[in-house]
Design an enzyme around this catalytic site. Structure first.
Site, short mmCIF file in Angstrom:
data_model
loop_
_atom_site.label_atom_id
_atom_site.label_comp_id
_atom_site.label_asym_id
_atom_site.label_seq_id
_atom_site.Cartn_x
_atom_site.Cartn_y
_atom_site.Cartn_z
N GLY A 185 -0.65 14.83 -3.91
CA GLY A 185 -0.63 13.34 -4.08
C GLY A 185 -1.96 12.87 -3.81
N ARG A 186 -2.00 11.32 -3.19
CA ARG A 186 -3.06 10.81 -2.78
C ARG A 186 -3.93 11.53 -1.84
NH1 ARG A 186 0.26 6.52 -3.41
NH2 ARG A 186 -0.42 4.87 -4.82
N ILE A 187 -3.17 12.02 -0.65
CA ILE A 187 -3.82 12.49 0.46
C ILE A 187 -4.39 14.09 0.28
CG2 ILE A 187 -3.55 13.28 3.00
CD1 ILE A 187 -1.63 10.74 3.27
N ALA A 240 1.82 15.98 7.21
CA ALA A 240 2.75 15.11 6.71
C ALA A 240 4.10 14.49 7.38
CB ALA A 240 3.33 15.71 5.43
N ARG A 241 4.95 15.23 7.58
CA ARG A 241 6.29 15.06 8.47
C ARG A 241 6.93 16.31 8.94
NH1 ARG A 241 4.64 10.63 8.21
NH2 ARG A 241 5.85 8.61 7.34
N GLU A 269 9.93 14.38 16.49
CA GLU A 269 9.17 13.65 17.05
C GLU A 269 9.88 12.36 17.68
OE1 GLU A 269 5.91 13.29 13.97
OE2 GLU A 269 5.91 11.23 14.59
N HIS A 316 0.52 12.27 16.01
CA HIS A 316 0.73 11.43 14.77
C HIS A 316 -0.11 10.48 14.52
CE1 HIS A 316 3.99 10.39 11.67
NE2 HIS A 316 2.71 10.33 11.19
N ILE A 317 -1.48 10.67 14.62
CA ILE A 317 -2.76 9.70 14.47
C ILE A 317 -3.46 10.02 13.24
CG2 ILE A 317 -2.84 9.58 17.00
CD1 ILE A 317 -5.25 11.67 16.59
N GLY A 318 -2.61 10.79 12.10
CA GLY A 318 -3.60 10.79 10.88
C GLY A 318 -4.23 9.57 10.32
C1 DGY Z 1 2.30 7.27 7.16
O1 DGY Z 1 1.80 6.24 6.94
O2 DGY Z 1 3.40 7.67 6.80
C2 DGY Z 1 1.69 8.00 8.05
O3 DGY Z 1 2.45 9.03 8.73
C3 DGY Z 1 1.15 7.08 9.40
O4 DGY Z 1 0.23 6.39 9.00
#
Ligand code: DGY
Length: 331
Positions: free
Chosen positions: A153-155, A240-241, A270, A288-290
């Site tokens: 996807g985008r990321i 991601a998750r 989490e 979780h600092i993406g």
């Molecule tokens: C999201 O936006 O889903 C990320 O996990 C946090 O920025």
């Protein structure tokens, strides 16, 4: 009209809301309590919430006039979207603005988990560096290796773009192949990206990056059996998750040396982190600092606030998960 905001956001964008709406703000520096959420959802017209807030059937059922759930995140697995649809509530999110920042962090995790960056820093600070050593903190190369992206996807696409600088071969697995993204990467970045089924991708990759949303298809996509397919010199990174990887299985694989290393920004339960992970030095762990850059978190706030206001003003939000579905249902 009233709006519930479950955290003070960077940039004080909630003040834009205050111009026309009464705000109920959870003003503590911690995740909103379930009690506060259930009590205050009753008579608000909109809620601006975080990915940590579970907006499930119980919460939605308590809401008498809710029109919009504006999530301050791109992921929306914290929201029961199907139920929101059945109640005619618009769900919005903040894609796009966090893509590049999140992709940067994937690379930070790739680099640090392949080259022992965190352990080496700790080692030095502890006064253990006694001189150059041919065997000190040996890792595996990134340059010219194969990167496997799960979820283009985008990321995932932004992660792929960065692989060009490392002269890597890039392969990907997605629910279905994405020829348009393949063409875009080829045309704009001269980067050839090839589709693989999941098993082949795991076998071939030196580094696997998970960039897929969490849903019923991706829950526990990566289990011990899948990890067993990977090279013993490989690294897996998940930004991601958490529940995309069965965390106990990953612990087992890391302990058994089935793979070389892992980099995790997200966790299955989490904010709890598997205690055994904390003991392992072949995994880099982040809270979780993406998307955590000053610029991006402000842009996310701006979008989340605008999404909320637009729906309250009966306009189309900038980004939504179900707006068109709801509109079509009404027409
Ligand atoms: C999201 O936006 O889903 C990320 O996990 C946090 O920025």
């Amino acid at each position: 009209m009233k709006v519930l905001i479950t955290r003070r956001l960077p940039g004080d964008y909630h003040k834009l809301v205050a111009k026309d709406y009464e705000i109920i703000l959870w003003d503590k520096d911690e995740v909103v309590s379930r009690e506060f959420l259930l009590d205050n959802i009753r008579d608000v017209d909109g809620i601006l919430c975080l990915l940590t807030d579970k907006i499930d059937k119980e919460v939605i059922d308590k809401a008498n006039k809710l029109k919009v759930i504006s999530n301050y995140a791109v992921g929306f697995d914290n929201i029961d979207v199907e139920y929101a649809i059945s109640r005619g509530i618009v769900v919005t999110n903040t894609p796009g603005v966090l893509t590049e920042t999140s992709a940067d962090l994937v690379w930070a995790l790739i680099l640090s988990s392949r080259r022992h960056i965190v352990s080496a820093d700790k080692f030095l600070r502890e006064g253990k560096f006694k001189g150059w050593d041919p065997n000190l903190f040996l890792g595996y190369d990134i340059y010219s290796k194969t990167l496997g992206i799960i979820g283009l996807g985008r990321i995932g696409t932004a992660v792929a773009k960065r692989a060009k600088g490392f002269d890597m071969k890039v392969i990907y697995y997605n629910k279905s192949p994405k020829p348009e993204t393949e063409q875009y990467l080829l045309k704009e970045y001269n980067l050839k990206v090839e589709y693989r089924d999941l098993e082949s991708l795991l076998k071939e990759s030196d580094i696997v990056s998970i960039n897929t949303p969490l849903n019923k298809d991706t829950y526990h996509l990566i289990t011990y059996e899948k990890l067993k397919l990977m090279k013993r010199t490989a690294t897996i990174v998940n930004t991601a998750r958490g529940p995309v990887i069965k965390e106990d299985d990953l612990v087992r694989a890391l302990k058994e040396g089935l793979i070389f290393s892992a980099g995790l920004d997200v966790f299955e339960f989490e904010p709890q982190v598997n205690k055994e992970l904390l003991e392992l030095d072949n995994v880099v762990l982040l809270p979780h600092i993406g998307s955590a850059s000053f610029e991006t978190r402000q842009k996310m706030a701006e979008i989340a606030v605008n999404n909320l206001l637009l729906v309250l003003q009966n306009k189309e939000p900038l980004y939504s998960v179900n707006y068109h579905q709801l509109k079509n249902a009404i027409l």
